[in-house]
Design a protein around this motif. Sequence first.
Motif, mmCIF file in Angstrom:
data_model
loop_
_atom_site.group_PDB
_atom_site.id
_atom_site.type_symbol
_atom_site.label_atom_id
_atom_site.label_comp_id
_atom_site.label_asym_id
_atom_site.label_seq_id
_atom_site.Cartn_x
_atom_site.Cartn_y
_atom_site.Cartn_z
ATOM 1 N N MET A 217 0.834 -1.199 0.000
ATOM 2 C CA MET A 217 0.000 0.000 0.000
ATOM 3 C C MET A 217 0.872 1.254 0.000
ATOM 4 O O MET A 217 1.944 1.271 0.580
ATOM 5 N N ASN A 218 0.380 2.284 -0.634
ATOM 6 C CA ASN A 218 1.051 3.574 -0.662
ATOM 7 C C ASN A 218 0.190 4.594 0.084
ATOM 8 O O ASN A 218 -0.939 4.881 -0.330
ATOM 9 N N TYR A 219 0.730 5.138 1.180
ATOM 10 C CA TYR A 219 -0.029 6.084 2.000
ATOM 11 C C TYR A 219 0.585 7.478 1.881
ATOM 12 O O TYR A 219 1.815 7.635 1.945
ATOM 13 N N LEU A 220 -0.272 8.470 1.738
ATOM 14 C CA LEU A 220 0.154 9.863 1.792
ATOM 15 C C LEU A 220 -0.375 10.462 3.090
ATOM 16 O O LEU A 220 -1.566 10.716 3.242
ATOM 17 N N LEU A 221 0.525 10.650 4.037
ATOM 18 C CA LEU A 221 0.165 11.184 5.346
ATOM 19 C C LEU A 221 0.453 12.687 5.313
ATOM 20 O O LEU A 221 1.601 13.114 5.316
ATOM 21 N N TYR A 222 -0.600 13.483 5.252
ATOM 22 C CA TYR A 222 -0.417 14.927 5.099
ATOM 23 C C TYR A 222 -0.985 15.685 6.292
ATOM 24 O O TYR A 222 -1.878 15.220 6.988
ATOM 25 N N ASN A 223 -0.408 16.862 6.511
ATOM 26 C CA ASN A 223 -0.825 17.722 7.612
ATOM 27 C C ASN A 223 -1.459 18.987 7.030
ATOM 28 O O ASN A 223 -0.748 19.845 6.496
ATOM 29 N N PRO A 224 -2.774 19.157 7.102
ATOM 30 C CA PRO A 224 -3.422 20.335 6.527
ATOM 31 C C PRO A 224 -3.004 21.644 7.204
ATOM 32 O O PRO A 224 -3.203 22.720 6.646
#
Length: 285
Positions: free
Chosen positions: A1-8
């Motif tokens: 799996m490819n996860y994009l963990l972003y902080n708004p």
Amino acid sequence: MNYLLYNPLSNNGKGDEGKKKAIKDLNGQFPDLEEVDYTSIIFEDLAKDLQPGDNLILCGGDGTLNFFANDIKTYTVPEGVNYYLFPYGTGNDFVNDIKDKCLNLKLIEINKYLEKLPKVRVNGKETYFINNVGYGLDGMVCEVADEIRAKGKKPNYTSIAISLLRGKYERRNAKVTVDGVTKEFKEVWIAPAMNGRYYGGGMKATPEQNRLSGNLTCAVMYGQSRLHTITAFMGIFKGTHVKHTEMVEFLVGKHVHVEFDTPCALQIDGETYLDVKEYDAWYEE
């Protein structure tokens, strides 16, 4: 799996723009990215779903990276998970520090930089840090910046620092102990413990520091008049302040303890702590 963990919340609240840019730029290398809002999850739950070979891409700046580092040190993550940083922050001192070693600054593999990290204890609380613990003038800069940001304005850290140097910052006397050896300094401006070379959004405070060495560098700037200090301080952006040996000293070791005679603000990778009398920073054996 490819996860994009972003902080708004990163990059002064423009994190969603960073997410969109990451998806666009990384689509070819990492198709079907699963978007994860870092501010709305419990990391422990995500960690349980990760499998060896998964790719976890962090989109944000130094503050986001600090939270991530503490999360992966707190919760069990399977071996073999690949960590990447898609830089999208305001300061990015971490990137400034390692960019000479990177082939691709848009996507940086960061596993080796997270394997072994220093810790700091402030007011009874322990946490890992990525770049630095700032104490003295630099801590007060973050304190004032927080006040400006709370009013809906964008702070200019350099302008704040110069303003404080001119008269608002009251110097402290300090005891600095590195690996059991104590030195006393009068009229201290700054006494940070540095894991990397940069802090404050581009200040090259400790040009010889190596974040993979297992040591920290405490950079003490002390004494001298305000005018002389401003002149020397401006050199910190390129690291030329090191020439001012009459007022700058570097102490290197695995354990740094700094105590001021009166409390002062402190910052850890940009997060402010108020009324701090002392701190401990160290690399565990």
